[in-house]
Design a protein around this motif. Sequence first.
Motif, PDB file in Angstrom:
ATOM      1  N   GLU A  17      21.538  39.253  50.681  1.00  0.00           N
ATOM      2  CA  GLU A  17      20.533  39.848  50.015  1.00  0.00           C
ATOM      3  C   GLU A  17      19.495  38.874  49.253  1.00  0.00           C
ATOM      4  N   LYS A  20      17.532  36.883  51.559  1.00  0.00           N
ATOM      5  CA  LYS A  20      16.409  37.588  52.122  1.00  0.00           C
ATOM      6  C   LYS A  20      15.085  37.807  50.748  1.00  0.00           C
ATOM      7  N   LYS A  21      15.679  38.069  49.621  1.00  0.00           N
ATOM      8  CA  LYS A  21      14.626  38.472  48.773  1.00  0.00           C
ATOM      9  C   LYS A  21      13.905  37.095  48.602  1.00  0.00           C
ATOM     10  N   ARG A  24      11.412  36.565  51.108  1.00  0.00           N
ATOM     11  CA  ARG A  24      10.347  37.550  51.074  1.00  0.00           C
ATOM     12  C   ARG A  24       9.584  37.157  50.039  1.00  0.00           C
TER      13      ARG A  24
ATOM     14  N   GLU B  17       9.910  46.592  47.788  1.00  0.00           N
ATOM     15  CA  GLU B  17      11.169  45.602  47.946  1.00  0.00           C
ATOM     16  C   GLU B  17      12.271  46.685  47.948  1.00  0.00           C
ATOM     17  N   LYS B  21      15.333  47.174  50.475  1.00  0.00           N
ATOM     18  CA  LYS B  21      16.531  47.103  49.969  1.00  0.00           C
ATOM     19  C   LYS B  21      17.362  48.465  50.540  1.00  0.00           C
ATOM     20  N   ARG B  24      17.753  48.805  54.532  1.00  0.00           N
ATOM     21  CA  ARG B  24      18.691  47.654  54.619  1.00  0.00           C
ATOM     22  C   ARG B  24      20.164  48.063  54.386  1.00  0.00           C
ATOM     23  N   GLU B  28      23.949  47.689  55.876  1.00  0.00           N
ATOM     24  CA  GLU B  28      24.801  46.626  55.543  1.00  0.00           C
ATOM     25  C   GLU B  28      25.731  46.882  54.569  1.00  0.00           C
TER      26      GLU B  28
END
Lengths: 515, 515
Positions: A17, A20-21, A24, B17, B21, B24, B28
């Motif tokens: 996470e 990815k954050k 991004r 965001e 999240k 996702r 996950e």
Amino acid sequence: MAGNDDSDIIEHHVEEEMEKKGARSHAESVSPFDREGHSGTQSSHRLLAYSDALISIIATVMILPVSHTKVEDNEELRESVQLLLTTKIAVYLMTFLIVTVAWAAHIRLFQVIVRIDDSLALLNLACMMLITFLPYTFSLMATFPKNFLGILLFCGCVMVMGIIQSVIVLYAFSRPFLLNEQIQISENQTFYKHHILKVIMRVPLMCFFASIFSFIFLQLSYVLLAIVIFLPYISKSLKWCRSKAIGQVEETPDSMLFYTYLPNEPLSKDRVEAFSDGVYAIVATLLILDICTDNVPEPAVVQRKFGGSLIAALQGYGPEYLAYFGSFVTVGLLWFVHHSLFLHVTKTTRFMGLLNTFSLAFVGGLPLAYQLTHEFPHNSRNELEAIQISCVIIFFAGIFQLAIWVVALYNEQETLHPYVRYGGREHVFMLAKLALYPCVALGTFFLTCILSKFSAPIFHLMEITVPFAFFVLRLLVRVALALLRLIFCPDRPDQRSVVEEEDDETRVPFNALVT
Amino acid sequence: MAGNDDSDIIEHHVEEEMEKKGARSHAESVSPFDREGHSGTQSSHRLLAYSDALISIIATVMILPVSHTKVEDNEELRESVQLLLTTKIAVYLMTFLIVTVAWAAHIRLFQVIVRIDDSLALLNLACMMLITFLPYTFSLMATFPKNFLGILLFCGCVMVMGIIQSVIVLYAFSRPFLLNEQIQISENQTFYKHHILKVIMRVPLMCFFASIFSFIFLQLSYVLLAIVIFLPYISKSLKWCRSKAIGQVEETPDSMLFYTYLPNEPLSKDRVEAFSDGVYAIVATLLILDICTDNVPEPAVVQRKFGGSLIAALQGYGPEYLAYFGSFVTVGLLWFVHHSLFLHVTKTTRFMGLLNTFSLAFVGGLPLAYQLTHEFPHNSRNELEAIQISCVIIFFAGIFQLAIWVVALYNEQETLHPYVRYGGREHVFMLAKLALYPCVALGTFFLTCILSKFSAPIFHLMEITVPFAFFVLRLLVRVALALLRLIFCPDRPDQRSVVEEEDDETRVPFNALVT
């Protein structure tokens, strides 16, 4: 490995996470501090998606020349298949193999370099152009196996690609903010740089020797190129032999993170998915292209032969439409199974990637197989063989998907979501999803062997039934479980514990399959 | 709108965001609470990526039959272009148009439905199959414009698609946890459901009437179909007229979020990028497919004509290689510009999506144009025209990209990253990137008009120079700015304020271009 508990996975997820954050945020200005320093820095996400799309198209599209080879109706399929096999299938398989090797190298490189700037994007595009040119060099090699030009061109491309990749590595290491955070904070960056450069330059070096030998002794060049492809496996087994002979050689633990070539080296899950999506998408659409070009009758012919009735003229194309329908549905459902599987995979390893590639190589052959099924006269020996080849291709495409799951189960704490592990509530359902196509293909294959006269109806019935089977699969699984329960333990009252029990039961044949 | 400050954008980003999240985490298992309730729920991310790949391939691949139409060397290009224009280009453009309309509908639908389960995935695949079948119905329509069968097939496909989409909507609204959070917490879900169903069923209904009229009066059917495509624009302008005539009609503010068909209705940026990537990737790889099939000489021909010298045989293909190189480089660099632009776009609107589609339609024509440039004898009138057509295509592909930016600048607080707004530090550089291809194409076009004898060398020189221009673009922009500074205000000392000043200067011609 089995001793690991759930906290590992959660930690892994959180890490992902964060990563990815982090990636991004560069593009979307949430955390502006990096941008302030280096205004040209960008997230590499879209560049990688585009590269995946390009590579997957190139890997798959070489099946088109194979399927466009005209097969004569009169001769037996065996001969014509041999004729196909000689050059075009060889080109397809070589392209698929080499391109996936290049793709794996690309993944590795961009697991180290996580941010890009304009120069890196342009260098990567140059690399992509050389990859898309590789199929042409294979065509030359396959058509003129005794001429050194094909091999020389191929080696030239690979060498230039190696140089560009080295430039990318050197450029990225000269701007450490582009690198993976682990390497960024690591103290021995130089060690990493040399290790990666060494791995990258290995292949162009082999190609350099191959291109020199192509002037002297052509066969040796081909051997060298084959070695290039299996280089990681060879070097791995050599290392293993040495470690057995001399004793355990301990490597620097730091170097084990990237470019290890171990079967459980992590592979970016996003990119495996993107590459697979590309292959499935292009395979699903290849047939409609053929149909649009070949199956629109000439107006003059319709006027002359069918008295102007378009419907009558189109009726002759029935088998083609059926082939299109069958091909699209099969590819679509195989994608659906793949999608369901990877939803529950939390970490992709190199070995799983390899199995996925095998599965995709068979998927790529599907349009060809379906096209063959409708090209031969009804009830001919050719038709039967084409149908059986289709069954074999579907079987292998499905069985390699199942193999991915089996491999994931070996290390389920790290690689799988709890729901699909042993005893998880989706475990049996996932097994049913993955096993459906191999079982159906196997069943159809044997049925057509026994009832060879009805091979075409059986095959088409299979095509039409399978999508509905997927729709009611959850119901089917539940009914099957209830039946099992009735047969084996008819007096168990608690629903929940029964499901647990059935999981145990399905585990038995599964283990038998693994061992 | 101009009164909004930066906090809006940041809020927007944070929202995005959060949404990502949230989406996702379903896949996950980071936040397991949703899964507990509905174990089959999945993130729709990969389904949408796969759909984008399928749709982009189908939209673009219809250029292949166009470019495979053999053009005779002897006749003038004008005639052969007219021959091409009649059916195949029409099929390509109709496919591109309809498929992008279907794609926009698909985006809208899955902006409302943000999570999927197995049934939705399978229904979506069925929808995709119908979309990939549409090009065939166009081929029939183009070849037999006076036969009702093509239009009937097309309407049938669209109606079945409408029914499947309605089933998807009904299914999703019966399981509200699949929906967008805004609708999930909204009180008038039923209103939303009816509104969406009404919008979705509009097109199949029109097609139903068109299919009925196809038996009676075929021309009316075509008119109805044309209306279908421009339906949102027509209904929008009708509404505008009504609001002018009767006065401002206030709609329920709640209904304005989705399915509004306003030019600034948000469009998922991820999906616009994925679709564009697919188109650019397939266009970049189309030419190598032709080269692999057509430009490998027969061994017998090499033996007879060139005395076994493969090099001599391949020398004749020089122009083809150059065309491949030019096509790949141009497509790759146009992708690069697109990528740079969308890195700095924070919100995509429907109007920007439309401009992007226009740009992509021209990109799809590039391989055809490049193939034409090498098919004619040197210094012929055909060659000159082919080169000029290529320039025009490149120009329009580039100018529509520039238009996206211009449109984004109108509402820059919402749609653009601060760096590329007026006065942002990347503003001039972005302008240079976007303007490079249109300027070069325009320059080449006029140069070939004047120096028509040297058209081929000029064109090839352009192809080779442009990639290097992109590499040194940042340097070039800096030099140009320095020159401007020298000319207009030679005694300004502060570097920082000078850059600010130059931004102001470049703003002037830009505004002129806009108004």
